[in-house]
Scaffold this motif. Structure first.
Motif, PDB file in Angstrom:
ATOM      1  N   ARG A  81       0.906  -1.122   0.099  1.00  0.00           N
ATOM      2  CA  ARG A  81       0.009  -0.108   0.093  1.00  0.00           C
ATOM      3  C   ARG A  81       0.981   1.205   0.137  1.00  0.00           C
ATOM      4  NH1 ARG A  81      -2.718  -0.989   4.372  1.00  0.00           N
ATOM      5  NH2 ARG A  81      -4.472  -2.261   3.395  1.00  0.00           N
ATOM      6  N   LEU A  82       1.868   1.147   0.686  1.00  0.00           N
ATOM      7  CA  LEU A  82       2.719   2.560   0.898  1.00  0.00           C
ATOM      8  C   LEU A  82       3.513   2.595  -0.505  1.00  0.00           C
ATOM      9  CD1 LEU A  82       4.153   4.521   2.574  1.00  0.00           C
ATOM     10  CD2 LEU A  82       5.654   2.753   3.510  1.00  0.00           C
ATOM     11  N   SER A  83       4.031   1.442  -0.999  1.00  0.00           N
ATOM     12  CA  SER A  83       4.612   1.646  -2.383  1.00  0.00           C
ATOM     13  C   SER A  83       3.900   2.332  -3.475  1.00  0.00           C
ATOM     14  CB  SER A  83       5.122   0.089  -2.879  1.00  0.00           C
ATOM     15  OG  SER A  83       5.947  -0.313  -1.981  1.00  0.00           O
ATOM     16  N   TYR A  84       2.425   1.735  -3.565  1.00  0.00           N
ATOM     17  CA  TYR A  84       1.484   2.320  -4.518  1.00  0.00           C
ATOM     18  C   TYR A  84       1.102   3.862  -4.190  1.00  0.00           C
ATOM     19  CZ  TYR A  84      -2.937   3.294  -6.675  1.00  0.00           C
ATOM     20  OH  TYR A  84      -3.882   3.918  -7.279  1.00  0.00           O
ATOM     21  N   PHE A  85       1.280   4.232  -2.949  1.00  0.00           N
ATOM     22  CA  PHE A  85       1.233   5.763  -2.528  1.00  0.00           C
ATOM     23  C   PHE A  85       2.365   6.552  -3.075  1.00  0.00           C
ATOM     24  CE2 PHE A  85       1.447   9.505   0.023  1.00  0.00           C
ATOM     25  CZ  PHE A  85       0.030   9.850   0.423  1.00  0.00           C
ATOM     26  N   TYR A  86       3.302   6.068  -2.693  1.00  0.00           N
ATOM     27  CA  TYR A  86       4.553   6.738  -3.351  1.00  0.00           C
ATOM     28  C   TYR A  86       4.700   6.649  -4.910  1.00  0.00           C
ATOM     29  CZ  TYR A  86       7.543   7.372   1.058  1.00  0.00           C
ATOM     30  OH  TYR A  86       8.010   7.657   2.042  1.00  0.00           O
ATOM     31  N   LYS A  87       4.138   5.794  -5.345  1.00  0.00           N
ATOM     32  CA  LYS A  87       4.280   5.481  -6.922  1.00  0.00           C
ATOM     33  C   LYS A  87       3.295   6.460  -7.616  1.00  0.00           C
ATOM     34  CE  LYS A  87       3.897   2.324 -10.813  1.00  0.00           C
ATOM     35  NZ  LYS A  87       3.523   0.955 -10.959  1.00  0.00           N
ATOM     36  N   ILE A  88       2.201   6.504  -7.070  1.00  0.00           N
ATOM     37  CA  ILE A  88       1.050   7.353  -7.678  1.00  0.00           C
ATOM     38  C   ILE A  88       1.437   8.938  -7.468  1.00  0.00           C
ATOM     39  CG2 ILE A  88      -0.655   7.362  -5.900  1.00  0.00           C
ATOM     40  CD1 ILE A  88      -2.618   7.322  -8.129  1.00  0.00           C
ATOM     41  N   VAL A  89       1.693   9.461  -6.283  1.00  0.00           N
ATOM     42  CA  VAL A  89       1.992  10.652  -5.685  1.00  0.00           C
ATOM     43  C   VAL A  89       3.286  11.116  -6.982  1.00  0.00           C
ATOM     44  CG1 VAL A  89       2.954  12.181  -4.247  1.00  0.00           C
ATOM     45  CG2 VAL A  89       1.235  10.745  -3.752  1.00  0.00           C
ATOM     46  N   GLU A  90       4.454  10.345  -7.048  1.00  0.00           N
ATOM     47  CA  GLU A  90       5.404  10.537  -7.823  1.00  0.00           C
ATOM     48  C   GLU A  90       4.767  10.853  -9.212  1.00  0.00           C
ATOM     49  OE1 GLU A  90       8.317   7.690  -7.191  1.00  0.00           O
ATOM     50  OE2 GLU A  90       9.176   8.463  -5.315  1.00  0.00           O
ATOM     51  N   LYS A  91       3.974   9.976  -9.666  1.00  0.00           N
ATOM     52  CA  LYS A  91       3.563  10.041 -11.110  1.00  0.00           C
ATOM     53  C   LYS A  91       2.749  11.214 -11.295  1.00  0.00           C
ATOM     54  CE  LYS A  91       1.908   6.195 -13.070  1.00  0.00           C
ATOM     55  NZ  LYS A  91       0.912   5.124 -13.116  1.00  0.00           N
ATOM     56  N   ILE A  92       1.905  11.723 -10.311  1.00  0.00           N
ATOM     57  CA  ILE A  92       1.068  12.982 -10.519  1.00  0.00           C
ATOM     58  C   ILE A  92       1.983  14.060 -10.542  1.00  0.00           C
ATOM     59  CG2 ILE A  92      -0.412  14.535  -9.060  1.00  0.00           C
ATOM     60  CD1 ILE A  92      -1.893  11.850  -8.400  1.00  0.00           C
ATOM     61  N   ASN A  93       3.035  14.323  -9.588  1.00  0.00           N
ATOM     62  CA  ASN A  93       3.896  15.324  -9.478  1.00  0.00           C
ATOM     63  C   ASN A  93       4.587  15.568 -10.831  1.00  0.00           C
ATOM     64  OD1 ASN A  93       4.023  16.741  -7.021  1.00  0.00           O
ATOM     65  ND2 ASN A  93       4.046  14.790  -6.023  1.00  0.00           N
ATOM     66  N   ASP A  94       5.122  14.377 -11.357  1.00  0.00           N
ATOM     67  CA  ASP A  94       6.259  14.288 -12.694  1.00  0.00           C
ATOM     68  C   ASP A  94       5.426  14.257 -13.860  1.00  0.00           C
ATOM     69  OD1 ASP A  94       8.054  14.036 -10.914  1.00  0.00           O
ATOM     70  OD2 ASP A  94       8.421  12.065 -11.000  1.00  0.00           O
ATOM     71  N   CYS A  95       4.001  14.238 -13.769  1.00  0.00           N
ATOM     72  CA  CYS A  95       3.246  14.306 -14.923  1.00  0.00           C
ATOM     73  C   CYS A  95       2.997  15.638 -15.976  1.00  0.00           C
ATOM     74  CB  CYS A  95       1.958  13.832 -14.841  1.00  0.00           C
ATOM     75  SG  CYS A  95       0.720  13.360 -16.290  1.00  0.00           S
ATOM     76  N   ALA A  96       3.389  15.655 -17.092  1.00  0.00           N
ATOM     77  CA  ALA A  96       3.531  16.710 -17.930  1.00  0.00           C
ATOM     78  C   ALA A  96       2.198  17.050 -18.872  1.00  0.00           C
ATOM     79  CB  ALA A  96       4.708  16.487 -19.039  1.00  0.00           C
ATOM     80  N   GLU A 120      -1.791  17.371 -19.049  1.00  0.00           N
ATOM     81  CA  GLU A 120      -2.980  17.728 -17.963  1.00  0.00           C
ATOM     82  C   GLU A 120      -3.981  16.640 -17.903  1.00  0.00           C
ATOM     83  OE1 GLU A 120      -6.091  21.375 -17.366  1.00  0.00           O
ATOM     84  OE2 GLU A 120      -4.673  21.662 -18.699  1.00  0.00           O
ATOM     85  N   SER A 121      -4.166  15.926 -19.020  1.00  0.00           N
ATOM     86  CA  SER A 121      -5.316  15.176 -18.914  1.00  0.00           C
ATOM     87  C   SER A 121      -4.929  13.854 -18.570  1.00  0.00           C
ATOM     88  CB  SER A 121      -5.616  14.581 -20.381  1.00  0.00           C
ATOM     89  OG  SER A 121      -4.605  14.371 -21.179  1.00  0.00           O
ATOM     90  N   GLU A 122      -3.700  13.580 -18.416  1.00  0.00           N
ATOM     91  CA  GLU A 122      -3.168  12.299 -17.873  1.00  0.00           C
ATOM     92  C   GLU A 122      -3.017  12.629 -16.073  1.00  0.00           C
ATOM     93  OE1 GLU A 122       0.942   9.367 -17.732  1.00  0.00           O
ATOM     94  OE2 GLU A 122       0.610  10.854 -19.049  1.00  0.00           O
ATOM     95  N   GLN A 123      -2.646  13.987 -16.021  1.00  0.00           N
ATOM     96  CA  GLN A 123      -2.368  14.272 -14.514  1.00  0.00           C
ATOM     97  C   GLN A 123      -4.023  14.305 -14.060  1.00  0.00           C
ATOM     98  OE1 GLN A 123      -1.388  18.563 -13.686  1.00  0.00           O
ATOM     99  NE2 GLN A 123       0.741  17.445 -13.307  1.00  0.00           N
ATOM    100  N   ASN A 124      -5.090  14.767 -14.538  1.00  0.00           N
ATOM    101  CA  ASN A 124      -6.239  14.663 -14.139  1.00  0.00           C
ATOM    102  C   ASN A 124      -6.575  13.273 -13.989  1.00  0.00           C
ATOM    103  OD1 ASN A 124      -6.573  17.326 -13.943  1.00  0.00           O
ATOM    104  ND2 ASN A 124      -7.531  17.613 -16.065  1.00  0.00           N
ATOM    105  N   ALA A 125      -6.422  11.951 -14.745  1.00  0.00           N
ATOM    106  CA  ALA A 125      -6.857  10.775 -14.528  1.00  0.00           C
ATOM    107  C   ALA A 125      -6.111  10.316 -13.294  1.00  0.00           C
ATOM    108  CB  ALA A 125      -6.400  10.113 -16.011  1.00  0.00           C
ATOM    109  N   PHE A 168      -6.122   8.569  -7.650  1.00  0.00           N
ATOM    110  CA  PHE A 168      -5.630   8.758  -6.322  1.00  0.00           C
ATOM    111  C   PHE A 168      -6.770   8.905  -5.203  1.00  0.00           C
ATOM    112  CE2 PHE A 168      -3.914  11.540  -2.634  1.00  0.00           C
ATOM    113  CZ  PHE A 168      -2.979  10.495  -2.307  1.00  0.00           C
ATOM    114  N   ASP A 169      -7.839   9.780  -5.632  1.00  0.00           N
ATOM    115  CA  ASP A 169      -8.958  10.048  -4.950  1.00  0.00           C
ATOM    116  C   ASP A 169      -9.562   8.702  -4.644  1.00  0.00           C
ATOM    117  OD1 ASP A 169      -8.703  12.625  -4.832  1.00  0.00           O
ATOM    118  OD2 ASP A 169      -9.935  13.072  -6.632  1.00  0.00           O
ATOM    119  N   ALA A 170      -9.869   7.694  -5.814  1.00  0.00           N
ATOM    120  CA  ALA A 170     -10.419   6.507  -5.638  1.00  0.00           C
ATOM    121  C   ALA A 170      -9.690   5.639  -4.697  1.00  0.00           C
ATOM    122  CB  ALA A 170     -10.552   5.828  -6.828  1.00  0.00           C
ATOM    123  N   PHE A 171      -8.400   5.818  -4.531  1.00  0.00           N
ATOM    124  CA  PHE A 171      -7.425   5.190  -3.524  1.00  0.00           C
ATOM    125  C   PHE A 171      -7.790   5.549  -2.242  1.00  0.00           C
ATOM    126  CE2 PHE A 171      -3.428   5.192  -0.996  1.00  0.00           C
ATOM    127  CZ  PHE A 171      -3.115   3.876  -0.942  1.00  0.00           C
TER     128      PHE A 171
END
Length: 213
Positions: free
Chosen positions: A7-22, A24-29, A34-37
């Motif tokens: 669970r912690l690994s998933y948390f780190y992974k999705i937060v990093e992906k959101i922060n690094d995403c270029a 906007e549509s992928e970022q919103n997805a 993350f909200d669903a998580f």
């Protein structure tokens, strides 16, 4: 890999992906994912304590209206406020606001929903420490002048003896954050097993309805 580590690994992974995403549509997805998580964590009944306080100050920063609130926060839109924290969040040992959503009517802010999280050490073994994420939900109702805390069960948190994973300490810390960030002063909170039972029943029903969709 244990469930908590996964669970912690998933948390780190999705937060990093959101922060690094270029994109906007992928970022919103990813934010929706993350909200669903976060919701799934709540539906797993990890918040076993409910406390409620009344707002004790006459007018908070949120009562100033959407436009004034955004101006004071130097934000362009409500969406910017709701996305502000997830883009800069890095899990740490202190409580951080990781998610926010609002209910507005014209220029009036009706409700604000916040999630605070921190990383906790769940074992006292210095050579092989296990980590988890502790979530705390906060609902601010500006019409009823209440703040409701949904807090996790007490856990063996070995981060800091002065800030254990106990409702009393968590609510005090969040109250300080709400005062600093939103000008919200609160009365002493009341812990209610009846309130928790109602909340538990409603979220269980909601979870079942979501599974049926």
């Amino acid at each position: 890999m244990g469930k908590e580590t996964s669970r912690l690994s998933y948390f780190y992974k999705i937060v990093e992906k959101i922060n690094d995403c270029a994109s906007e549509s992928e970022q919103n997805a990813l934010i929706s994912e993350f909200d669903a998580f976060l919701l799934s964590e709540m539906y797993k009944k990890r918040c076993a304590n409910v406390a409620q306080s009344f707002i004790s100050v006459g007018k908070t920063l949120l009562d100033s209206g959407v436009k004034n609130f955004l101006n004071q926060k130097n934000l362009a839109s409500v969406e910017d406020f709701e996305n502000l924290n997830i883009f800069k969040f890095r899990p740490g040992l202190t409580l951080q606001e990781i998610s926010s959503s609002t209910e507005v009517d014209g220029d009036e802010i009706k409700k604000v929903h916040l999630v605070y999280a921190r990383k906790i050490i769940t074992t006292n073994n210095l050579k092989n420490q296990d980590w988890d994420i502790e979530y705390n939900w906060v609902d601010i109702d500006l019409n009823l002048k209440t703040v409701t805390f949904f807090l996790p069960s007490e856990s063996a948190n070995h981060n800091d003896e002065k800030f254990p994973s106990r409702p009393k300490f968590i609510t005090e810390e969040i109250k300080n954050i709400l005062s600093e960030n939103y000008g919200i002063g609160l009365s002493n909170e009341k812990y209610s097993t009846d309130l928790y039972k109602i909340y538990h029943r409603l979220t269980t029903q909601n979870e079942k309805s979501m599974q049926e969709v």
